[in-house]
Design a protein around this motif. Structure first.
Motif, short mmCIF file in Angstrom:
data_model
loop_
_atom_site.label_atom_id
_atom_site.label_comp_id
_atom_site.label_asym_id
_atom_site.label_seq_id
_atom_site.Cartn_x
_atom_site.Cartn_y
_atom_site.Cartn_z
N ALA A 221 11.23 58.64 29.45
CA ALA A 221 11.15 57.24 29.87
C ALA A 221 12.54 56.62 30.01
N LEU A 222 13.47 56.99 29.12
CA LEU A 222 14.84 56.50 29.23
C LEU A 222 15.51 57.01 30.51
N VAL A 223 15.27 58.26 30.85
CA VAL A 223 15.81 58.82 32.09
C VAL A 223 15.30 58.01 33.28
N LYS A 224 14.00 57.77 33.32
CA LYS A 224 13.42 56.99 34.42
C LYS A 224 14.02 55.59 34.49
N GLY A 225 14.16 54.96 33.33
CA GLY A 225 14.71 53.61 33.30
C GLY A 225 16.15 53.55 33.78
N LEU A 226 16.95 54.53 33.38
CA LEU A 226 18.35 54.57 33.80
C LEU A 226 18.47 54.83 35.30
N LEU A 227 17.62 55.68 35.83
CA LEU A 227 17.62 55.93 37.27
C LEU A 227 17.25 54.66 38.03
N MET A 228 16.30 53.91 37.50
CA MET A 228 15.91 52.65 38.14
C MET A 228 17.05 51.64 38.14
N GLN A 229 17.94 51.77 37.16
CA GLN A 229 19.11 50.89 37.10
C GLN A 229 20.23 51.33 38.05
N GLY A 230 20.05 52.49 38.67
CA GLY A 230 21.06 52.99 39.59
C GLY A 230 22.06 53.95 39.00
N CYS A 231 21.80 54.39 37.75
CA CYS A 231 22.73 55.30 37.08
C CYS A 231 22.62 56.72 37.63
N LYS A 232 23.66 57.49 37.41
CA LYS A 232 23.59 58.93 37.57
C LYS A 232 23.27 59.49 36.19
#
Length: 243
Positions: free
Chosen positions: A19-30
């Motif tokens: 879930a953290l991975v998904k959230g960070l991707l939604m924020q535009g992170c690599k």
């Protein structure tokens, strides 16, 4: 210079890590997602959606060679990492008390993952972290690691490993805060997870809800207005807990 925030999450196979991975991707992170299983369909599907912004790392944080290989893969692409989330953990026996037969070999395994695994990652990646903009290490701890709030009579491996993780976090903070480094130690809440080998539905939070709270606290702590002079154990709402 890279402008996109780079983040690494361990224990990303499922649950809060995923879930953290998904959230960070939604924020535009690599995002580099460290997964223990040989393959993970969910992460692979996420990679198809997000392309090069998601890198999958086969990672056993309890194994020095595995950690070194993962760091080598990261170094082929970058020399900076804004955010390291040490989320990978295992539970161990939660029933046996001091009056029962205790499995010390299992305790050592839990400690190698929950405590030393996080330290391996922070130690290996500290040059990348301090070379970044945000310079933040997030250690996912637990209320089970709080000595002041402890009322259990079992859970030896997990409780002790998380208490040790808390001390580890303080030692790292003492070292890197004068260099602009930041450390966050957070209890993710009572989450519906697979840590007992099956889905524990008794938790009050879904992994997605916990991850959303954690990432919200991360943004709060990265604000220039935040006073980073004191390290505390906090819960997913950002409230201070007893060490």
């Amino acid at each position: 210079m890279e402008s996109i925030r780079g983040a690494l999450v361990t224990g990303a196979d499922r649950g809060v890590g995923f879930a953290l991975v998904k959230g960070l991707l939604m924020q535009g992170c690599k995002v580099w997602a460290g997964h223990f299983a040989e393959s993970t369909t969910a992460l692979q599907e996420l990679q198809i959606k997000h392309g090069e912004r998601l890198r999958l790392l086969r990672l056993d944080i309890s194994d020095a060679e595995s950690v070194s290989q993962a760091i080598a893969e990261i170094s082929e692409e970058t020399d900076r990492l804004d955010l390291l989330i040490n989320n990978g953990a295992i539970l161990g026996d939660i029933v046996a008390t001091v009056q029962d037969e205790l499995d010390f070999d299992e305790m050592e395994t839990v400690y190698r993952v929950n405590t030393l695994g996080a330290l391996r990652m922070s130690n290996g990646l500290i040059p990348f972290i301090l070379n970044s903009t945000d310079k933040l290490i997030v250690n996912i701890s637990s209320e089970a690691g709080s000595i002041g709030a402890s009322n259990r009579v079992s859970w030896y491996a997990y409780c002790m490993s998380k208490a040790a993780l808390n001390m580890q976090s303080k030692l790292i903070y003492n070292q890197i805060s004068p260099q602009g480094g930041k450390v966050l130690v957070v209890h993710p809440g009572h989450v519906q997870t697979w840590m007992q080998g099956k889905l524990d539905e008794s938790g009050s939070l879904t992994p997605e809800q916990s991850a959303e709270h954690i990432l919200g606290v991360v943004e709060q702590r990265l604000s220039p207005d935040w006073n980073n002079s004191v390290l505390t154990l906090i819960d997913y709402n950002g409230d201070t807990m007893s060490w």
